[in-house]
Design an enzyme around this catalytic site. Structure first.
Site, mmCIF file in Angstrom:
data_model
loop_
_atom_site.group_PDB
_atom_site.id
_atom_site.type_symbol
_atom_site.label_atom_id
_atom_site.label_comp_id
_atom_site.label_asym_id
_atom_site.label_seq_id
_atom_site.Cartn_x
_atom_site.Cartn_y
_atom_site.Cartn_z
ATOM 1 C CG LEU A 75 -2.032 -1.010 0.944
ATOM 2 C CD1 LEU A 75 -2.772 -1.356 2.490
ATOM 3 C CD2 LEU A 75 -2.544 -1.300 0.214
ATOM 4 C CB CYS A 76 4.283 2.635 -0.257
ATOM 5 S SG CYS A 76 4.644 1.717 1.624
ATOM 6 C CG HIS A 77 1.437 6.563 -2.240
ATOM 7 N ND1 HIS A 77 0.703 6.727 -0.326
ATOM 8 C CD2 HIS A 77 0.325 7.043 -2.715
ATOM 9 C CE1 HIS A 77 -0.656 7.292 -1.014
ATOM 10 N NE2 HIS A 77 -1.066 6.755 -1.833
ATOM 11 C CG MET A 111 6.042 3.061 5.467
ATOM 12 S SD MET A 111 6.288 2.280 6.919
ATOM 13 C CE MET A 111 7.537 0.361 6.693
ATOM 14 C CD GLU A 112 9.263 5.193 0.783
ATOM 15 O OE1 GLU A 112 8.040 4.668 -0.230
ATOM 16 O OE2 GLU A 112 8.355 5.471 2.068
ATOM 17 C CG ASP A 126 23.927 -13.272 2.395
ATOM 18 O OD1 ASP A 126 24.047 -13.813 2.294
ATOM 19 O OD2 ASP A 126 24.422 -12.218 1.285
#
Length: 332
Positions: A75-77, A111-112, A126
């Site tokens: 749902l992120c733009h 969110m980014e 990793d």
């Protein structure tokens, strides 16, 4: 249900319509920490892992992930990011990760920034898992955000995002406890010297209830860029170490003066006086202190002893200073 922006009035998931929102400059800062072993920390700092270029690989992974957040989180733009920075610091048993994302648009970049930290941290995992498969990525969290209707928000403590998450800066009742640690050292930035001061400051601040970004490490020639990075989230406090002497490459005081609105000469003088109790060389420190907006900025020397003296000078005045800057505190 209506309080959750990604749910409609019937509780169904939706993408928020931001077409009516104004374009503003938006900045978000996030952080996290890969907890591992002292052996791994030493190997990464020496770039001596079986998989080389550990930090460079993790940095690129974090930047790439931030650019593709809209593909990873449904749902992120999709945003036109103007900048993504990923930086790393070290403690005895962890590698810290910080990410700053910027854009100009109708919706935020939290969110980014968070995605950059998470993916950079997973990439570190990793890269180190052959040596420490038990490494743990902890504490991925939003540190601060700016822009939009709510203006500035900063995390008050480590208890969780619910602490003040819907308040703007003016609504926070207690002084902001966010801090950034900035290291000016060409050798540390190049990986040829150990950072012996930045982690000390981080531990000192954390023990006093601060939420800390850093250490952010910049070479002497780029310390002005480092200060801009440190100030980007409008923290309550920026403590720098290094670059305050008389060497031709020492440029921290000049870069700091360029961003200060008001000086606090007594703070810098008290650090020098404290140092003079130990060594006459303390008089050579050109460190300054002052206010950049509502952020307190203090330069400290680049030696462990100089940092110890600086923190001892700040100890009895710091809480009162931050309270005054935030609009409280007694003036007697």
């Amino acid at each position: 249900m209506s309080d959750l922006s990604h749910l409609d009035d019937q509780g169904r998931a939706r993408m928020v319509d931001v077409s009516a929102k104004a374009d503003t400059t938006r900045v978000a800062v996030a952080a996290g920490e890969l907890v591992t072993t002292p052996e791994v920390v030493a190997l990464v700092r020496a770039d001596d892992m079986p998989k080389a270029d550990v930090l460079a690989t993790a940095r690129i992974a974090g930047i790439a992930a931030a650019k593709r957040t809209w593909e990873l989180i449904p749902l992120c733009h999709q945003l036109a990011l103007s900048s993504v920075k990923v930086s790393f610091g070290f403690t005895d048993t962890s590698i810290t990760v910080e990410a700053t994302a910027k854009t100009k648009g109708p919706t935020g970049v939290e969110m980014e920034a968070l995605t950059a930290v998470a993916v950079a941290g997973l990439t570190l995992h990793d890269m180190v898992k052959a040596v420490d498969p038990a490494a743990v990525m902890n504490g991925v969290r939003l540190i601060s955000k700016d822009g939009g209707k709510r203006g500035h928000w900063t995390r008050d403590d480590e208890s969780g995002p619910e602490a003040g998450a819907t308040q703007d800066r003016s609504a926070v009742a207690t002084p902001d406890r966010s801090a950034v640690v900035l290291v000016s050292s060409t050798g540390v930035a190049a990986g040829t010297r150990e950072d012996t001061t930045g982690p000390v400051i981080v531990r000192w601040l954390t023990a006093r209830g601060f939420t800390v970004r850093g250490p952010l490490v910049y070479p002497d020639a780029r310390i002005a860029e480092g200060l801009a990075d440190a100030l980007s989230g409008a923290p309550a406090l920026v403590l720098s170490t290094g670059g305050t002497g008389a060497s031709p490459t020492d440029a921290t005081p000049e870069a700091t003066l360029a961003v200060l609105d008001r000086e606090l000469p007594g703070v810098a003088d008290s650090i020098r006086r404290r140092g003079l109790e130990v060594t006459p060389h303390a008089v050579l420190s050109r460190g300054v202190a002052g206010l950049a907006g509502r952020t307190v900025v203090v330069n400290m020397p680049g030696s462990p002893g100089g940092v110890k003296d600086g923190l001892a000078a700040l100890e009895p005045i710091l809480d009162h200073l931050l309270a005054q800057v935030s609009g409280g505190g007694a003036h007697e």
